[in-house]
Scaffold this motif. Structure first.
Motif, PDB file in Angstrom:
ATOM      1  N   THR A 135      -2.559   6.679   5.399  1.00  6.99           N
ATOM      2  CA  THR A 135      -1.567   6.268   6.391  1.00  6.99           C
ATOM      3  C   THR A 135      -1.807   4.825   6.804  1.00  6.99           C
ATOM      4  O   THR A 135      -0.898   4.023   6.900  1.00  6.99           O
ATOM      5  CB  THR A 135      -1.633   7.177   7.628  1.00  6.99           C
ATOM      6  OG1 THR A 135      -1.378   8.518   7.218  1.00  6.99           O
ATOM      7  CG2 THR A 135      -0.607   6.767   8.660  1.00  6.99           C
ATOM      8  N   ASP A 193       5.899   3.608   3.916  1.00  9.19           N
ATOM      9  CA  ASP A 193       6.584   3.250   5.166  1.00  9.19           C
ATOM     10  C   ASP A 193       5.597   3.196   6.326  1.00  9.19           C
ATOM     11  O   ASP A 193       5.677   2.319   7.194  1.00  9.19           O
ATOM     12  CB  ASP A 193       7.690   4.271   5.462  1.00  9.19           C
ATOM     13  CG  ASP A 193       8.859   4.159   4.497  1.00  9.19           C
ATOM     14  OD1 ASP A 193       8.981   3.115   3.830  1.00  9.19           O
ATOM     15  OD2 ASP A 193       9.640   5.128   4.396  1.00  9.19           O
ATOM     16  N   LYS A 194       4.663   4.150   6.352  1.00  7.09           N
ATOM     17  CA  LYS A 194       3.693   4.183   7.442  1.00  7.09           C
ATOM     18  C   LYS A 194       2.757   2.978   7.378  1.00  7.09           C
ATOM     19  O   LYS A 194       2.381   2.416   8.415  1.00  7.09           O
ATOM     20  CB  LYS A 194       2.892   5.486   7.398  1.00  7.09           C
ATOM     21  CG  LYS A 194       3.703   6.702   7.813  1.00  7.09           C
ATOM     22  CD  LYS A 194       2.849   7.949   7.897  1.00  7.09           C
ATOM     23  CE  LYS A 194       3.668   9.134   8.406  1.00  7.09           C
ATOM     24  NZ  LYS A 194       2.862  10.352   8.527  1.00  7.09           N
ATOM     25  N   THR A 200       6.352   7.370  -0.894  1.00  2.00           N
ATOM     26  CA  THR A 200       7.342   6.567  -0.151  1.00  2.00           C
ATOM     27  C   THR A 200       7.092   6.679   1.338  1.00  2.00           C
ATOM     28  O   THR A 200       7.142   5.689   2.077  1.00  2.00           O
ATOM     29  CB  THR A 200       8.771   7.035  -0.482  1.00  2.00           C
ATOM     30  OG1 THR A 200       9.009   6.858  -1.877  1.00  2.00           O
ATOM     31  CG2 THR A 200       9.796   6.223   0.290  1.00  2.00           C
ATOM     32  N   ASN A 201       6.808   7.883   1.801  1.00  3.10           N
ATOM     33  CA  ASN A 201       6.540   8.109   3.212  1.00  3.10           C
ATOM     34  C   ASN A 201       5.292   7.354   3.665  1.00  3.10           C
ATOM     35  O   ASN A 201       5.274   6.722   4.727  1.00  3.10           O
ATOM     36  CB  ASN A 201       6.355   9.613   3.463  1.00  3.10           C
ATOM     37  CG  ASN A 201       6.262   9.957   4.930  1.00  3.10           C
ATOM     38  OD1 ASN A 201       6.987   9.408   5.751  1.00  3.10           O
ATOM     39  ND2 ASN A 201       5.370  10.865   5.258  1.00  3.10           N
ATOM     40  N   ARG A 202       4.224   7.394   2.854  1.00  2.00           N
ATOM     41  CA  ARG A 202       2.992   6.697   3.197  1.00  2.00           C
ATOM     42  C   ARG A 202       3.195   5.178   3.159  1.00  2.00           C
ATOM     43  O   ARG A 202       2.627   4.448   3.964  1.00  2.00           O
ATOM     44  CB  ARG A 202       1.871   7.093   2.226  1.00  2.00           C
ATOM     45  CG  ARG A 202       1.414   8.536   2.398  1.00  2.00           C
ATOM     46  CD  ARG A 202       0.787   8.741   3.785  1.00  2.00           C
ATOM     47  NE  ARG A 202       0.164  10.029   3.905  1.00  2.00           N
ATOM     48  CZ  ARG A 202       0.745  11.109   4.398  1.00  2.00           C
ATOM     49  NH1 ARG A 202       1.985  11.047   4.817  1.00  2.00           N
ATOM     50  NH2 ARG A 202       0.093  12.256   4.474  1.00  2.00           N
ATOM     51  N   ARG A 245      13.337   9.802   7.931  1.00  2.00           N
ATOM     52  CA  ARG A 245      12.934  10.949   7.127  1.00  2.00           C
ATOM     53  C   ARG A 245      14.099  11.930   6.976  1.00  2.00           C
ATOM     54  O   ARG A 245      14.364  12.448   5.886  1.00  2.00           O
ATOM     55  CB  ARG A 245      11.746  11.655   7.786  1.00  2.00           C
ATOM     56  CG  ARG A 245      11.253  12.873   7.028  1.00  2.00           C
ATOM     57  CD  ARG A 245      10.588  12.488   5.732  1.00  2.00           C
ATOM     58  NE  ARG A 245      10.529  13.586   4.790  1.00  2.00           N
ATOM     59  CZ  ARG A 245       9.740  13.619   3.732  1.00  2.00           C
ATOM     60  NH1 ARG A 245       8.941  12.599   3.486  1.00  2.00           N
ATOM     61  NH2 ARG A 245       9.735  14.640   2.905  1.00  2.00           N
ATOM     62  N   ASP A 268      15.827  12.923   3.417  1.00  2.00           N
ATOM     63  CA  ASP A 268      15.871  14.311   2.957  1.00  2.00           C
ATOM     64  C   ASP A 268      17.290  14.785   2.693  1.00  2.00           C
ATOM     65  O   ASP A 268      17.510  15.691   1.877  1.00  2.00           O
ATOM     66  CB  ASP A 268      15.219  15.231   3.995  1.00  2.00           C
ATOM     67  CG  ASP A 268      13.711  15.071   4.029  1.00  2.00           C
ATOM     68  OD1 ASP A 268      13.164  14.393   3.137  1.00  2.00           O
ATOM     69  OD2 ASP A 268      13.072  15.616   4.956  1.00  2.00           O
ATOM     70  N   THR A 282      10.963   6.671  12.273  1.00  2.00           N
ATOM     71  CA  THR A 282      10.379   7.507  11.225  1.00  2.00           C
ATOM     72  C   THR A 282      11.075   8.861  11.158  1.00  2.00           C
ATOM     73  O   THR A 282      11.376   9.376  10.068  1.00  2.00           O
ATOM     74  CB  THR A 282       8.865   7.704  11.474  1.00  2.00           C
ATOM     75  OG1 THR A 282       8.218   6.435  11.392  1.00  2.00           O
ATOM     76  CG2 THR A 282       8.265   8.650  10.449  1.00  2.00           C
TER      77      THR A 282
END
Length: 427
Positions: free
Chosen positions: A295, A206-207, A202-204, A165, A169, A161
């Motif tokens: 999450t 992945d989680k 997108t981050n959520r 990330r 970025d 992660t």
């Protein structure tokens, strides 16, 4: 604090004393974690892209610093009663899963906390928070949760992660989009907001994928360890939905019993529910879609996926008889939860949870001592006009109605009234 509770527990009902001042334990834990840090830092330093490497190292340093501060504060508890039991579970899971040799490297820690939870931070560290132990129905649920958290570490989710990330970025996509927004003359705010939403979603996403993966591998570890108990996995995931739900409350009759003293009868106006109106929160739709930001995917969705994927018969019989030690562990956790809240300086919640126990155990010396200690801290904070630092504000969105009423009640009491209640619990 430790010396005080030592004297109290000697006359309490078999409640184990927790030593939050064990310097040797803190030193050894800090060294163990530092040694594992070096291995992870070495891996991050091998990343070829300089900017990605720099951001990943900075993120990992923040994570490590937060964990080290928890060690220093005494958040993690060294008590053989818990440690031996939890380590035995790790040993059993490890012995039953030789294909996953890294399970044996797991360090499992017990932690004070305000809510029931468990988490993995990478570096083969798994944390079980004390309130969780009292919420679980049986030890097989605990075993699956541990298998789930071990799986996060085996799958290197924390490390991946951080790297993913940093890569995202610093990707050409993000750089080009940022430049494009800067060049736009009109609607720049809307473009920036949409881009931010896309990044967060997108981050959520992945989680949530990580949770599904940990559920699946955790199920394999559990099935290999605890034969013919597959239904427990589905049961545990479904029970996650209600972990944070309040299961007890304080009634007017409870307040009357708990706060009536020889010199001061309980006053109905202390329970001023109209005072709660000032704490209303906005129920209109927000910029974010909350469900999409979770999450953890919906627990029922996760449970159904595991049930279908592994073809688990939820009607099959399973061993849900708790061992004597697990029953004792749940008993201890109820009291240590209250002590943990006090240790974290959440005196309002510690007092509330103490009262929930005291209404059924009015002669429990440990709980009465906790009530007294929390009242002392609350009065001290009130005198310094620092009550909000140690007592939560009512929050309809996150707290139960009973807890909100209690928080309003504490604020209704005058200093002299609080002092009289303290005097009552000091005798």
């Amino acid at each position: 604090m430790f010396l005080f509770f030592t004297s109290v527990v000697t006359i309490a009902q078999n409640i184990i004393v927790l030593d939050t001042t064990n310097k040797e334990f803190k030193t050894n834990l800090d060294k163990l974690y530092a040694d594992r840090n070096l291995k992870t830092i070495k891996n991050l330093q091998s990343l070829p892209d300089k900017k990605i490497r720099k951001q990943a190292l900075a993120s990992y340093e923040d994570l490590s610093l937060d964990f080290k501060q928890k060690i220093k504060k005494g958040t993690f508890i060294n008590e053989s009663f818990y440690a031996t039991y939890l380590q035995n579970l790790i040993d059993k899971i490890s012995a039953s899963n030789p294909a996953f040799s890294d399970v044996n490297n797991t360090t499992i820690l017990l932690s004070f906390s305000e809510s029931p939870n468990a988490y993995a931070i990478g570096d083969h560290v798994v944390v079980i928070e004390i309130p969780l132990l009292n919420k679980l129905e049986n030890e097989y649920e605990l075993a699956f949760i541990i298998c789930h958290e071990i799986s996060h570490n085996l799958l290197k989710h924390t490390y991946n992660t951080i790297v993913n990330r940093a890569s995202f970025d610093n990707s050409a996509e993000v750089k080009n989009q940022t430049k494009s927004i800067k060049k736009t003359k009109f609607g720049k705010g809307a473009l920036a907001s949409n881009f931010l939403k896309e990044m967060v979603y997108t981050n959520r996403k992945d989680k949530r994928r990580n949770e599904h993966q940990a559920d699946s591998l955790g199920t394999i570890l559990f099935k290999n360890t605890f034969k013919n108990n597959d239904a427990i996995v589905v049961q545990t995931l479904k029970n996650l939905e209600k972990l944070d739900q309040a299961t007890d409350s304080l009634s007017i009759a409870d307040y009357t019993t708990l706060f009536t003293t020889k010199k001061q009868p309980f006053k109905n106006e202390w329970i001023n529910t109209s005072e709660l109106d000032k704490y209303k929160y906005d129920k209109t739709s927000k910029f974010w879609n909350i469900d999409s930001l979770r999450t953890h995917p919906d627990a029922i969705v996760r449970a159904n996926y595991i049930q279908n994927h592994f073809k688990i018969d939820t009607l099959s019989k399973h061993n849900n008889v708790n061992s004597e030690i697990f029953t004792s562990l749940k008993f201890q956790a109820k009291y240590h939860y209250v002590l943990g809240l006090y240790s974290m300086e959440n005196y309002g919640k510690s007092l509330y949870e103490s009262l929930l126990i005291l209404k059924n155990q009015p002669e429990n010396t440990f709980v009465r001592a906790m009530v007294k200690s929390n009242l002392e801290k609350i009065i001290e904070a009130q005198k310094k006009y620092e009550l909000n630092k140690y007592v939560d504000n009512p929050n309809f969105k996150n707290y139960s109605n009973s807890y909100n009423i209690f928080l309003s009640f504490i604020r209704e009491l005058r200093k002299s009234e609080l002092q009289e209640i303290l005097n009552h619990y000091s005798t």
